[in-house]
Write a protein that holds these residues in place. Structure first.
Motif, short mmCIF file in Angstrom:
data_model
loop_
_atom_site.label_atom_id
_atom_site.label_comp_id
_atom_site.label_asym_id
_atom_site.label_seq_id
_atom_site.Cartn_x
_atom_site.Cartn_y
_atom_site.Cartn_z
N TYR A 255 3.25 40.39 71.84
CA TYR A 255 4.44 41.57 71.52
C TYR A 255 4.60 41.82 70.40
O TYR A 255 4.87 42.92 70.26
CB TYR A 255 5.23 41.20 73.14
CG TYR A 255 5.91 43.16 73.08
CD1 TYR A 255 4.89 43.61 73.56
CD2 TYR A 255 7.31 43.08 72.88
CE1 TYR A 255 6.08 45.02 74.48
CE2 TYR A 255 7.96 44.36 73.01
CZ TYR A 255 7.02 45.25 73.29
OH TYR A 255 7.80 45.79 73.96
N ARG B 53 2.21 43.30 68.53
CA ARG B 53 1.31 45.11 68.90
C ARG B 53 2.65 45.49 68.23
O ARG B 53 2.02 46.77 68.13
CB ARG B 53 1.56 44.54 70.49
CG ARG B 53 0.76 45.89 71.14
CD ARG B 53 0.94 46.31 72.53
NE ARG B 53 2.81 46.12 72.75
CZ ARG B 53 2.73 46.77 74.15
NH1 ARG B 53 1.72 46.22 75.19
NH2 ARG B 53 3.95 46.70 75.02
N SER C 21 -1.80 50.81 75.22
CA SER C 21 -2.87 48.78 74.82
C SER C 21 -1.29 48.45 74.90
O SER C 21 -0.27 47.64 75.50
CB SER C 21 -1.77 48.68 73.55
OG SER C 21 -0.69 48.86 73.61
N LEU D 235 -4.84 41.28 73.02
CA LEU D 235 -3.40 42.03 72.50
C LEU D 235 -3.48 43.52 72.45
O LEU D 235 -2.58 43.85 73.33
CB LEU D 235 -3.26 41.67 71.67
CG LEU D 235 -2.04 41.79 70.84
CD1 LEU D 235 -0.87 40.94 71.21
CD2 LEU D 235 -1.86 41.25 68.90
N PHE D 236 -4.53 43.89 71.94
CA PHE D 236 -4.53 45.56 72.20
C PHE D 236 -5.58 46.02 72.81
O PHE D 236 -6.23 47.37 72.01
CB PHE D 236 -5.06 45.60 70.47
CG PHE D 236 -3.93 44.79 69.35
CD1 PHE D 236 -2.31 45.79 69.60
CD2 PHE D 236 -4.47 44.19 68.88
CE1 PHE D 236 -1.02 44.79 68.39
CE2 PHE D 236 -3.43 43.27 67.79
CZ PHE D 236 -2.16 43.29 67.85
#
Length: 589
Positions: A467, A470, A484, A560-561
């Motif tokens: 996190y 990101r 996202s 993640l994204f």
């Protein structure tokens, strides 16, 4: 190589060294005399053209930014626009052109001389060719590089500073304002401080310059005889001999630097008088500043401590006064790894890697290139990001997010390894023994060390690390950050706020690094390579994705994204499999 043992061995090496050193010095001086006028001319023409062409823009944009600043009050804006700004803006072209003449002449002469001595390094083949060639074409290319970096600073870095000035919000909703009642007293104290400090500090510096000259020569000759310090390694002996010859220039430079610094040291009396609302305290600072400089110069020259000038107290705040805290403030604000400087003997016994700021910046962009290529293939960096990075608008994802992403990776690696400094991917640690000695490097390194300690104290889980990655990468694009949704924020609002604060501070430090003189040139090269990667691998990213994954700490980087489009479907998604890191991984600051 071991230093010679015995007097006869030392005498023979010294006799052989003299003609060798003189020959290199004459050859380097000959090249310097030839190149000095050309380099000086190129530097003056290039820098003068940049300064004069951007001068109208600097006038307009400076006044526009001051008038648009939200945190400055109307009276302060009036004083700045009509009292303070015209003088530096008028002097800027004059100072720049004079500095380009002096800097161009010095660079054009000394660069070939130093390159000639460097050509006899033990790692060089065909040393005779390098002695003749080195320092010629490299100096000309270096001249154009300096002009390019100066132009980038005057345009891109200047606009970044002005943008921050306009966008800064007032603290606690209150404007910065100036108190006109105390302004005349502050001006009087500042003028008196400049007059007194320039005269007295110049006198002290000139008086102590012979001491610096002879003490420096005494130390260098002792090192030469005992093969210590700069004379320890054979490759450094020519440079150390050059230091002995050029030491008078270093003394002259220190005297001129003291005279230049006395202007700012004396002008600070006006700030003290204004802050303390007392012209008397400003006058007390003038006397204290002489004591501060005298004690500092005594410490540098290894002279008896103390000063003949009294150290008067010039602050009346309840906390520790500035005059009483000068000795401890610099050390107490630094991380623990900088408290104890290494001893001279330890630095000679243990091999160490001397790191340079430009080398660290090159390493950062190598990491940005590698991770950027992977993000292009994953679809995280899009063609829109690259086009924005090429334009004057800039791309927050590439220009700030990508370097901050790489820096965060080094911070997490250092925190997990319990490193006292910053641990690079090749197990090289930036510490007090090998860190760059430039003072401005501390402006970036010390805050990063503080963030590393905070990350270590937070004890982040893997999902919290993802996190944070990101946030660091996508905070400049709120819409994309909102879409996202693969990695959810922590359930605790307090934990989420802490991670967001870490991301903001890291992006702020990265933005400050982006104003570094050579950053823009390297950034343009990075954008060009990412653009080529995007056009070359649009159809082949899926097949090559597994061979260039990120490190294990970001095993879910592809997930993640992943970002959803407006209709709720995933518009792009990275590989969800974990693969071993390739040997091309360069995770370094």
């Amino acid at each position: 190589m071991e230093p010679p043992r015995g007097f006869l061995s030392w005498l023979w090496n010294f006799i052989c060294f003299i003609p060798f050193f003189v020959g290199l010095l004459l050859l380097g001086t000959f090249k310097g005399i030839i190149l000095c006028p050309l380099i000086c001319l190129l530097m003056v023409v290039g820098i003068s053209g940049i300064v004069l062409s951007l001068w109208p823009m600097h006038w307009f944009w400076t006044y526009y930014s001051i008038l648009s600043a939200k945190h400055l009050g109307p009276v302060l804006k009036f004083v700045l626009c009509f009292g303070a700004l015209p003088i530096p803006l008028i002097l800027w072209p004059v100072v720049s052109i004079v500095a380009s003449i002096i800097g161009g002449a010095a660079y054009g002469f000394f660069s070939p001389v130093l390159a000639t001595f460097d050509a006899v390094g033990e790692s060089k083949d065909n040393q005779l060719f390098h002695c003749i060639y080195d320092g010629t074409w490299d100096t000309i290319k270096g001249c154009f590089t300096v002009i390019r970096d100066f132009g980038d600073f005057c345009y891109h870095s200047y606009r970044s500073f002005m943008q921050d000035l306009r966008q800064r919000t007032p603290p606690n909703g209150e404007h910065y304002e100036i108190r006109l009642l105390y302004l005349p007293g502050a001006l009087i104290a500042g003028i008196l401080g400049i007059v007194v400090d320039v005269f007295m500090i110049s006198f002290i510096a000139i008086f102590k310059s012979p001491i610096m000259l002879f003490k420096g020569w005494h130390r260098l000759f002792n090192d030469l005889i005992g093969r210590e310090g700069p004379f320890l390694e054979t490759i450094c002996v020519p440079f150390a001999g050059l230091i002995i010859l050029l030491w008078p220039l270093a003394v002259v430079g220190s005297v001129l630097g003291s005279i230049a610094s006395s202007l700012f040291l004396g002008a600070y009396a006006g700030i003290v008088a204004y802050q303390e609302s007392s012209i008397l305290l400003g006058l007390r600072y003038i006397v204290a500043s002489l004591s501060i400089y005298d004690e500092y110069s005594n410490d540098i020259l290894d002279m008896p401590e103390g000063s003949c000038f009294p150290r008067l107290t010039y602050r009346r705040v309840d906390g520790q006064s500035l005059s009483a805290g000068l000795r401890t403030s610099s050390s107490s604000s630094r991380p623990s790894s900088f408290h104890d400087p290494p001893s001279r003997m330890n630095s000679l016994k243990e091999p160490m890697i001397d790191l340079k700021p430009l080398e660290l910046l090159d390493s950062l962009f190598k990491a940005c290139q590698h991770h950027g290529e992977t993000m292009v293939c994953e679809g995280i960096i899009t063609s829109t990001d690259i086009e924005d990075a090429k334009s004057s608008k800039g791309s927050q994802v590439i220009s700030i997010g990508l370097p901050a992403f790489c820096i965060l990776e080094a911070l997490l690696r250092s925190a997990k390894a319990n490193s006292a400094g910053l641990l690079l991917s090749d197990n090289v640690e930036i510490s007090s023994t090998n860190r760059p000695k430039e003072t401005f490097f501390d402006w970036f390194l010390n805050p990063l060390l503080i963030i590393k300690d905070q990350i270590r104290a937070e004890n982040l889980s893997e999902s919290e690390e993802e996190y944070l990655y990101r946030l660091v990468l996508l905070s400049g694009d709120p819409e994309r950050l909102k879409n996202s949704t693969t990695v959810m924020p922590p359930e605790s609002e307090r934990r989420q706020a802490e991670l967001e604060a870490l991301a903001r501070r890291l992006r702020g430090i990265t933005k400050s690094i982006s104003r570094y003189l050579t950053f823009r040139r390297r950034f343009d090269s990075l954008v060009k390579k990412l653009s080529e990667e995007l056009s070359k691998k649009k159809g082949s990213c899926q097949s090559t994705n597994g061979s260039r994954s990120l490190s294990r700490s970001k095993s879910a980087f592809g997930r993640l994204f992943s970002q959803k489009s407006s209709n709720g479907k995933t518009s792009y998604r990275g590989s969800e499999r974990e693969s071993q890191p390739d040997e091309r991984d360069v995770d370094i600051v």
